[in-house]
Design an enzyme around this catalytic site. Structure first.
Site, short mmCIF file in Angstrom:
data_model
loop_
_atom_site.label_atom_id
_atom_site.label_comp_id
_atom_site.label_asym_id
_atom_site.label_seq_id
_atom_site.Cartn_x
_atom_site.Cartn_y
_atom_site.Cartn_z
N SER A 1 46.13 8.53 -51.35
CA SER A 1 46.79 9.85 -51.30
C SER A 1 45.72 10.92 -51.36
CB SER A 1 47.71 10.00 -52.51
OG SER A 1 48.14 11.33 -52.66
N TYR B 1 47.42 9.52 -61.84
CA TYR B 1 47.79 9.20 -60.45
C TYR B 1 46.56 9.31 -59.55
CZ TYR B 1 50.29 9.32 -55.94
OH TYR B 1 50.73 9.07 -54.65
N1 LIG Z 1 55.56 10.41 -50.31
C1 LIG Z 1 54.42 11.06 -50.33
O1 LIG Z 1 54.39 12.29 -50.16
C2 LIG Z 1 53.11 10.34 -50.52
C3 LIG Z 1 51.93 11.07 -50.46
C4 LIG Z 1 50.73 10.41 -50.64
C5 LIG Z 1 50.71 9.06 -50.89
N2 LIG Z 1 51.90 8.36 -50.96
C6 LIG Z 1 51.83 6.93 -51.25
O2 LIG Z 1 52.67 6.23 -50.35
C7 LIG Z 1 53.17 5.04 -50.98
C8 LIG Z 1 54.65 4.93 -50.72
O3 LIG Z 1 55.28 6.00 -51.37
P1 LIG Z 1 56.74 6.53 -51.03
O4 LIG Z 1 56.61 8.00 -50.86
O5 LIG Z 1 57.38 5.73 -50.00
O6 LIG Z 1 57.44 6.31 -52.45
P2 LIG Z 1 58.79 5.60 -52.89
O7 LIG Z 1 59.90 5.94 -51.95
O8 LIG Z 1 58.96 5.91 -54.33
O9 LIG Z 1 58.43 4.07 -52.70
C9 LIG Z 1 57.53 3.45 -53.56
C10 LIG Z 1 57.90 2.01 -53.67
O10 LIG Z 1 57.04 1.41 -54.64
C11 LIG Z 1 57.85 0.57 -55.43
N3 LIG Z 1 57.27 0.28 -56.75
C12 LIG Z 1 56.99 1.12 -57.74
N4 LIG Z 1 56.53 0.45 -58.81
C13 LIG Z 1 56.53 -0.86 -58.45
C14 LIG Z 1 56.19 -2.06 -59.12
N5 LIG Z 1 55.80 -2.08 -60.40
N6 LIG Z 1 56.29 -3.22 -58.44
C15 LIG Z 1 56.73 -3.25 -57.16
N7 LIG Z 1 57.09 -2.15 -56.50
C16 LIG Z 1 56.99 -0.97 -57.14
C17 LIG Z 1 59.16 1.30 -55.56
O11 LIG Z 1 60.15 0.42 -56.01
P3 LIG Z 1 61.52 0.98 -56.67
O12 LIG Z 1 62.31 1.53 -55.51
O13 LIG Z 1 62.11 -0.25 -57.27
O14 LIG Z 1 61.15 2.04 -57.65
C18 LIG Z 1 59.35 1.78 -54.15
O15 LIG Z 1 59.92 0.78 -53.36
C19 LIG Z 1 52.76 5.12 -52.45
O16 LIG Z 1 51.65 4.28 -52.67
C20 LIG Z 1 52.36 6.56 -52.64
O17 LIG Z 1 51.39 6.74 -53.63
C21 LIG Z 1 53.09 8.97 -50.77
#
Ligand SMILES: NC(=O)c1ccc[n+]([C@@H]2O[C@H](COP(=O)([O-])OP(=O)(O)OC[C@H]3O[C@@H](n4cnc5c(N)ncnc54)[C@H](OP(=O)(O)O)[C@@H]3O)[C@@H](O)[C@H]2O)c1
Length: 315
Positions: free
Chosen positions: A161, A187
Protein backbone atom coordinates in the site's frame (compact mmCIF):
# COMPACT_ATOMS: atom_id res chain seq x y z
CA UNK A 1 19.95 0.02 -4.54
CA UNK A 2 20.86 0.70 -8.14
CA UNK A 3 19.03 3.44 -9.99
CA UNK A 4 17.14 1.96 -12.91
CA UNK A 5 14.42 3.34 -15.14
CA UNK A 6 11.06 2.16 -13.79
CA UNK A 7 9.24 -0.35 -15.99
CA UNK A 8 6.24 1.10 -17.77
CA UNK A 9 3.26 -0.60 -19.43
CA UNK A 10 0.46 0.69 -21.66
CA UNK A 11 -1.90 0.48 -18.66
CA UNK A 12 -2.85 3.24 -16.22
CA UNK A 13 -4.70 3.96 -12.96
CA UNK A 14 -7.97 3.73 -14.88
CA UNK A 15 -7.26 0.31 -16.44
CA UNK A 16 -9.40 -2.56 -15.20
CA UNK A 17 -8.34 -6.08 -14.33
CA UNK A 18 -10.30 -7.36 -17.35
CA UNK A 19 -8.36 -5.01 -19.65
CA UNK A 20 -4.92 -6.06 -18.43
CA UNK A 21 -5.70 -9.77 -18.78
CA UNK A 22 -7.37 -9.42 -22.18
CA UNK A 23 -5.86 -11.97 -24.57
CA UNK A 24 -4.07 -13.93 -21.83
CA UNK A 25 -5.09 -17.59 -21.47
CA UNK A 26 -4.58 -19.01 -17.98
CA UNK A 27 -5.98 -22.46 -18.70
CA UNK A 28 -4.00 -25.03 -16.69
CA UNK A 29 -2.65 -22.41 -14.26
CA UNK A 30 -3.38 -22.77 -10.56
CA UNK A 31 -3.89 -19.66 -8.46
CA UNK A 32 -4.42 -18.85 -4.78
CA UNK A 33 -5.95 -15.51 -3.78
CA UNK A 34 -5.90 -14.86 -0.04
CA UNK A 35 -8.85 -12.82 1.18
CA UNK A 36 -10.59 -13.75 -2.06
CA UNK A 37 -14.10 -13.23 -0.68
CA UNK A 38 -13.99 -9.47 -0.24
CA UNK A 39 -13.08 -6.26 -2.02
CA UNK A 40 -10.12 -6.36 -4.39
CA UNK A 41 -9.70 -10.09 -3.80
CA UNK A 42 -13.10 -10.88 -5.34
CA UNK A 43 -12.31 -8.92 -8.50
CA UNK A 44 -8.84 -10.45 -8.72
CA UNK A 45 -10.21 -13.97 -8.38
CA UNK A 46 -13.08 -13.31 -10.80
CA UNK A 47 -10.73 -11.97 -13.45
CA UNK A 48 -8.23 -14.82 -13.15
CA UNK A 49 -11.02 -17.41 -13.25
CA UNK A 50 -12.45 -15.60 -16.26
CA UNK A 51 -9.11 -16.08 -18.02
CA UNK A 52 -9.35 -19.85 -17.41
CA UNK A 53 -7.28 -20.39 -14.24
CA UNK A 54 -8.14 -22.73 -11.40
CA UNK A 55 -8.60 -20.32 -8.51
CA UNK A 56 -8.58 -21.16 -4.80
CA UNK A 57 -10.12 -18.55 -2.53
CA UNK A 58 -8.13 -18.80 0.71
CA UNK A 59 -10.48 -17.30 3.29
CA UNK A 60 -11.17 -17.26 7.00
CA UNK A 61 -14.94 -17.10 6.45
CA UNK A 62 -15.90 -20.24 4.55
CA UNK A 63 -19.51 -19.16 4.05
CA UNK A 64 -18.44 -15.92 2.38
CA UNK A 65 -15.94 -17.91 0.34
CA UNK A 66 -18.59 -20.36 -0.90
CA UNK A 67 -20.95 -17.50 -1.82
CA UNK A 68 -18.17 -15.73 -3.74
CA UNK A 69 -17.14 -18.93 -5.51
CA UNK A 70 -20.75 -19.51 -6.64
CA UNK A 71 -20.96 -15.95 -7.95
CA UNK A 72 -17.66 -16.28 -9.84
CA UNK A 73 -18.64 -19.64 -11.33
CA UNK A 74 -21.96 -18.17 -12.45
CA UNK A 75 -20.27 -15.09 -13.93
CA UNK A 76 -17.39 -16.84 -15.70
CA UNK A 77 -18.64 -20.36 -16.39
CA UNK A 78 -15.36 -21.64 -14.93
CA UNK A 79 -16.20 -24.36 -12.40
CA UNK A 80 -12.65 -24.56 -11.07
CA UNK A 81 -13.19 -22.03 -8.30
CA UNK A 82 -12.38 -23.62 -4.96
CA UNK A 83 -12.56 -22.47 -1.36
CA UNK A 84 -10.16 -23.31 1.48
CA UNK A 85 -9.90 -22.18 5.06
CA UNK A 86 -7.01 -19.87 5.91
CA UNK A 87 -6.67 -17.61 8.93
CA UNK A 88 -3.42 -15.71 8.47
CA UNK A 89 -3.29 -14.62 12.11
CA UNK A 90 -3.27 -18.27 13.20
CA UNK A 91 -0.06 -20.12 12.33
CA UNK A 92 -1.72 -23.52 12.82
CA UNK A 93 -4.26 -22.55 10.17
CA UNK A 94 -1.52 -21.47 7.75
CA UNK A 95 0.38 -24.72 8.37
CA UNK A 96 -2.78 -26.78 7.75
CA UNK A 97 -3.42 -24.90 4.50
CA UNK A 98 0.10 -25.40 3.14
CA UNK A 99 0.18 -29.07 4.22
CA UNK A 100 -3.08 -29.70 2.35
CA UNK A 101 -1.90 -28.04 -0.88
CA UNK A 102 -1.05 -30.63 -3.50
CA UNK A 103 0.75 -30.11 -6.81
CA UNK A 104 2.15 -27.01 -8.50
CA UNK A 105 1.12 -23.43 -7.79
CA UNK A 106 1.55 -20.94 -10.63
CA UNK A 107 0.29 -17.72 -9.03
CA UNK A 108 0.07 -16.75 -5.35
CA UNK A 109 -1.68 -13.46 -4.60
CA UNK A 110 -1.04 -12.40 -1.00
CA UNK A 111 -4.05 -10.12 -0.98
CA UNK A 112 -5.71 -10.42 2.42
CA UNK A 113 -5.13 -7.67 4.92
CA UNK A 114 -6.32 -5.77 7.92
CA UNK A 115 -5.89 -1.99 8.26
CA UNK A 116 -5.60 0.38 11.20
CA UNK A 117 -7.20 -2.05 13.64
CA UNK A 118 -7.36 -1.25 17.35
CA UNK A 119 -4.45 -2.71 19.30
CA UNK A 120 -4.83 -6.49 19.12
CA UNK A 121 -2.38 -9.31 19.70
CA UNK A 122 -2.30 -12.86 18.48
CA UNK A 123 -2.00 -15.75 20.92
CA UNK A 124 1.79 -15.42 20.49
CA UNK A 125 1.64 -11.75 21.54
CA UNK A 126 2.40 -10.48 18.02
CA UNK A 127 0.85 -7.20 16.85
CA UNK A 128 -2.13 -8.21 14.68
CA UNK A 129 -1.44 -6.20 11.51
CA UNK A 130 2.18 -7.37 11.27
CA UNK A 131 1.09 -10.91 12.17
CA UNK A 132 -1.65 -11.02 9.54
CA UNK A 133 -0.35 -8.88 6.71
CA UNK A 134 3.28 -9.99 6.90
CA UNK A 135 3.97 -13.02 9.10
CA UNK A 136 0.90 -14.97 7.93
CA UNK A 137 1.75 -14.40 4.29
CA UNK A 138 5.44 -15.09 4.94
CA UNK A 139 4.56 -18.49 6.44
CA UNK A 140 2.13 -19.16 3.61
CA UNK A 141 4.56 -18.34 0.81
CA UNK A 142 7.51 -20.15 2.34
CA UNK A 143 5.23 -23.12 3.09
CA UNK A 144 4.20 -23.16 -0.58
CA UNK A 145 7.70 -22.58 -1.95
CA UNK A 146 8.06 -26.12 -3.26
CA UNK A 147 4.70 -25.90 -5.07
CA UNK A 148 5.73 -22.56 -6.59
CA UNK A 149 9.07 -23.97 -7.72
CA UNK A 150 7.29 -26.97 -9.24
CA UNK A 151 5.17 -24.71 -11.46
CA UNK A 152 8.13 -23.36 -13.46
CA UNK A 153 7.88 -19.56 -13.84
CA UNK A 154 5.56 -18.98 -10.85
CA UNK A 155 4.66 -15.47 -9.78
CA UNK A 156 3.94 -14.15 -6.30
CA UNK A 157 2.19 -10.83 -5.75
CA UNK A 158 2.31 -9.13 -2.34
CA UNK A 159 -0.39 -6.51 -1.78
CA UNK A 160 1.34 -3.57 -0.15
CA UNK A 161 0.00 0.00 0.00
CA UNK A 162 1.06 3.63 -0.35
CA UNK A 163 0.61 3.51 3.43
CA UNK A 164 4.04 1.87 3.52
CA UNK A 165 5.26 5.48 3.32
CA UNK A 166 4.04 5.92 6.92
CA UNK A 167 6.66 3.65 8.48
CA UNK A 168 9.69 1.49 7.82
CA UNK A 169 9.91 -1.81 9.68
CA UNK A 170 10.99 -0.70 13.15
CA UNK A 171 13.17 -3.68 13.99
CA UNK A 172 13.82 -2.43 17.53
CA UNK A 173 10.13 -2.75 18.42
CA UNK A 174 8.07 -4.42 15.69
CA UNK A 175 5.30 -5.45 18.08
CA UNK A 176 4.84 -2.11 19.89
CA UNK A 177 6.00 -3.46 23.23
CA UNK A 178 8.06 -0.37 24.15
CA UNK A 179 6.21 2.36 22.25
CA UNK A 180 2.62 3.51 22.21
CA UNK A 181 0.50 1.60 19.73
CA UNK A 182 -0.50 3.68 16.71
CA UNK A 183 -2.81 1.88 14.22
CA UNK A 184 -1.52 3.65 11.10
CA UNK A 185 2.13 3.18 11.98
CA UNK A 186 1.44 -0.52 12.54
CA UNK A 187 -0.34 -0.75 9.18
CA UNK A 188 2.44 1.17 7.42
CA UNK A 189 5.10 -1.04 8.98
CA UNK A 190 3.28 -4.20 7.85
CA UNK A 191 2.93 -2.85 4.30
CA UNK A 192 6.65 -2.01 4.16
CA UNK A 193 7.26 -5.59 5.28
CA UNK A 194 5.22 -6.78 2.27
CA UNK A 195 7.60 -4.94 -0.09
CA UNK A 196 10.72 -6.15 1.72
CA UNK A 197 9.37 -9.70 1.47
CA UNK A 198 9.10 -9.30 -2.32
CA UNK A 199 12.67 -7.98 -2.53
CA UNK A 200 14.17 -10.89 -0.59
CA UNK A 201 11.95 -13.71 -1.83
CA UNK A 202 12.60 -12.66 -5.42
CA UNK A 203 16.34 -12.90 -4.85
CA UNK A 204 16.22 -16.17 -2.91
CA UNK A 205 13.84 -17.90 -5.31
CA UNK A 206 15.17 -16.65 -8.65
CA UNK A 207 16.91 -19.96 -9.27
CA UNK A 208 13.50 -21.67 -8.99
CA UNK A 209 12.10 -19.42 -11.71
CA UNK A 210 9.84 -17.65 -9.19
CA UNK A 211 9.35 -13.88 -9.42
CA UNK A 212 7.95 -11.85 -6.53
CA UNK A 213 6.67 -8.28 -6.69
CA UNK A 214 4.71 -5.91 -4.47
CA UNK A 215 1.81 -3.70 -5.54
CA UNK A 216 -0.20 -0.74 -4.31
CA UNK A 217 -3.72 -1.25 -5.71
CA UNK A 218 -4.88 2.37 -5.28
CA UNK A 219 -7.62 3.59 -2.96
CA UNK A 220 -10.75 1.43 -3.22
CA UNK A 221 -13.85 1.52 -0.98
CA UNK A 222 -13.98 -1.95 0.56
CA UNK A 223 -14.36 -3.57 3.96
CA UNK A 224 -10.74 -2.58 4.60
CA UNK A 225 -11.88 0.80 5.91
CA UNK A 226 -14.05 -0.82 8.61
CA UNK A 227 -11.84 0.51 11.42
CA UNK A 228 -11.64 4.06 10.01
CA UNK A 229 -14.28 6.74 10.72
CA UNK A 230 -15.76 8.47 7.64
CA UNK A 231 -14.54 11.86 8.86
CA UNK A 232 -10.98 10.53 9.09
CA UNK A 233 -11.23 9.18 5.54
CA UNK A 234 -12.57 12.54 4.31
CA UNK A 235 -9.72 14.34 6.05
CA UNK A 236 -7.12 12.02 4.52
CA UNK A 237 -8.53 12.59 1.04
CA UNK A 238 -8.58 16.37 1.58
CA UNK A 239 -4.93 16.26 2.72
CA UNK A 240 -3.93 14.13 -0.28
CA UNK A 241 -4.66 16.97 -2.68
CA UNK A 242 -6.58 14.56 -4.94
CA UNK A 243 -10.09 15.66 -6.00
CA UNK A 244 -12.65 13.68 -3.97
CA UNK A 245 -14.31 12.27 -7.10
CA UNK A 246 -10.94 10.92 -8.31
CA UNK A 247 -9.72 9.65 -4.94
CA UNK A 248 -11.26 6.21 -5.24
CA UNK A 249 -10.81 3.51 -7.85
CA UNK A 250 -13.47 0.90 -8.58
CA UNK A 251 -12.68 -2.65 -7.36
CA UNK A 252 -12.16 -3.61 -11.05
CA UNK A 253 -9.49 -0.90 -11.35
CA UNK A 254 -8.11 -1.82 -7.91
CA UNK A 255 -7.51 -5.41 -9.02
CA UNK A 256 -5.74 -4.36 -12.22
CA UNK A 257 -2.22 -3.93 -10.83
CA UNK A 258 -2.31 -7.31 -9.04
CA UNK A 259 -3.59 -9.08 -12.15
CA UNK A 260 -1.06 -7.33 -14.40
CA UNK A 261 1.87 -8.28 -12.18
CA UNK A 262 0.55 -11.84 -11.84
CA UNK A 263 -0.02 -12.52 -15.53
CA UNK A 264 1.37 -10.04 -18.03
CA UNK A 265 3.98 -11.23 -20.55
CA UNK A 266 5.29 -7.66 -20.38
CA UNK A 267 6.64 -8.49 -16.91
CA UNK A 268 8.22 -11.87 -17.66
CA UNK A 269 11.21 -12.33 -15.35
CA UNK A 270 10.61 -9.02 -13.56
CA UNK A 271 10.81 -9.21 -9.77
CA UNK A 272 11.68 -7.52 -6.49
CA UNK A 273 9.83 -4.36 -7.49
CA UNK A 274 6.87 -2.22 -6.37
CA UNK A 275 4.10 -1.31 -8.80
CA UNK A 276 1.26 1.19 -8.57
CA UNK A 277 -1.34 2.19 -11.17
CA UNK A 278 -0.13 -0.69 -13.41
CA UNK A 279 3.44 0.62 -13.70
CA UNK A 280 6.57 0.31 -11.61
CA UNK A 281 6.59 3.13 -9.08
CA UNK A 282 9.05 6.00 -9.11
CA UNK A 283 11.05 6.66 -5.93
CA UNK A 284 8.92 8.56 -3.42
CA UNK A 285 9.54 12.30 -3.24
CA UNK A 286 9.38 13.76 0.27
CA UNK A 287 5.82 14.87 1.06
CA UNK A 288 4.25 13.00 -1.84
CA UNK A 289 1.81 10.14 -1.27
CA UNK A 290 3.01 8.23 -4.30
CA UNK A 291 6.07 6.24 -5.19
CA UNK A 292 8.12 3.76 -3.24
CA UNK A 293 10.23 4.51 -0.16
CA UNK A 294 13.93 3.65 -0.39
CA UNK A 295 13.66 1.79 2.93
CA UNK A 296 11.09 -0.58 1.42
CA UNK A 297 13.47 -1.70 -1.33
CA UNK A 298 16.57 -1.84 0.89
CA UNK A 299 18.15 -5.30 0.40
CA UNK A 300 19.77 -5.25 3.85
CA UNK A 301 16.46 -4.53 5.56
CA UNK A 302 14.89 -7.25 3.40
CA UNK A 303 17.48 -9.78 4.58
CA UNK A 304 17.06 -8.69 8.19
CA UNK A 305 13.27 -8.98 7.97
CA UNK A 306 13.57 -12.45 6.47
CA UNK A 307 15.77 -13.59 9.37
CA UNK A 308 13.51 -11.97 11.96
CA UNK A 309 10.46 -13.60 10.37
CA UNK A 310 12.04 -17.07 10.39
CA UNK A 311 13.10 -16.62 14.03
CA UNK A 312 9.72 -15.24 15.07
CA UNK A 313 7.84 -18.13 13.51
CA UNK A 314 10.22 -20.63 15.14
CA UNK A 315 9.90 -19.05 18.60
N1 LIG B 1 -8.79 -0.84 -0.46
C1 LIG B 1 -7.76 -0.01 -0.52
O1 LIG B 1 -7.94 1.21 -0.68
C2 LIG B 1 -6.35 -0.52 -0.41
C3 LIG B 1 -5.30 0.39 -0.53
C4 LIG B 1 -4.01 -0.07 -0.42
C5 LIG B 1 -3.76 -1.41 -0.18
N2 LIG B 1 -4.81 -2.28 -0.04
C6 LIG B 1 -4.50 -3.68 0.24
O2 LIG B 1 -5.27 -4.51 -0.61
C7 LIG B 1 -5.54 -5.76 0.04
C8 LIG B 1 -7.01 -6.11 -0.13
O3 LIG B 1 -7.75 -5.14 0.56
P1 LIG B 1 -9.30 -4.85 0.30
O4 LIG B 1 -9.41 -3.38 0.13
O5 LIG B 1 -9.86 -5.75 -0.69
O6 LIG B 1 -9.87 -5.17 1.77
P2 LIG B 1 -11.06 -6.09 2.28
O7 LIG B 1 -12.26 -5.93 1.41
O8 LIG B 1 -11.20 -5.79 3.73
O9 LIG B 1 -10.47 -7.54 2.06
C9 LIG B 1 -9.44 -8.00 2.87
C10 LIG B 1 -9.57 -9.48 2.99
O10 LIG B 1 -8.57 -9.94 3.91
C11 LIG B 1 -9.19 -10.89 4.74
N3 LIG B 1 -8.49 -11.08 6.02
C12 LIG B 1 -8.29 -10.19 7.00
N4 LIG B 1 -7.67 -10.78 8.03
C13 LIG B 1 -7.48 -12.08 7.67
C14 LIG B 1 -6.92 -13.20 8.31
N5 LIG B 1 -6.45 -13.15 9.57
N6 LIG B 1 -6.88 -14.37 7.64
C15 LIG B 1 -7.38 -14.47 6.38
N7 LIG B 1 -7.95 -13.44 5.75
C16 LIG B 1 -8.00 -12.26 6.39
C17 LIG B 1 -10.58 -10.37 4.95
O11 LIG B 1 -11.40 -11.39 5.45
P3 LIG B 1 -12.80 -11.06 6.19
O12 LIG B 1 -13.74 -10.64 5.09
O13 LIG B 1 -13.15 -12.36 6.83
O14 LIG B 1 -12.54 -9.95 7.16
C18 LIG B 1 -10.93 -9.93 3.55
O15 LIG B 1 -11.39 -11.02 2.80
C19 LIG B 1 -5.06 -5.60 1.48
O16 LIG B 1 -3.83 -6.26 1.63
C20 LIG B 1 -4.89 -4.12 1.65
O17 LIG B 1 -3.90 -3.79 2.59
C21 LIG B 1 -6.09 -1.87 -0.16
Amino acid sequence: MTATTPITTPFTAQSTAAEVVDGIDLTGRRVIVTGGASGIGIETARTLAGAGAEVTLAVRNLEAGERTAEDIIAATGNKQVLVALLDLSDQASVAAFTAAWDGPLHILINNAGVMASPETRTSEGWELQFATNHLGHFALATGLHRALAAAGGARVVALSSSAHLRSPVVFEDIHFRNRAYEPWLAYGQSKTANVLFAVKANRLWASDGITVNAVHPGGIRTNLQRHVAQEDLDRMIAQSGIAANLAWKTPEQGAATSVLVATSPLLEGVGGRYFEDCNEAEPNQAGARRGVAAYALDPEAATRLWQVSVETLAS
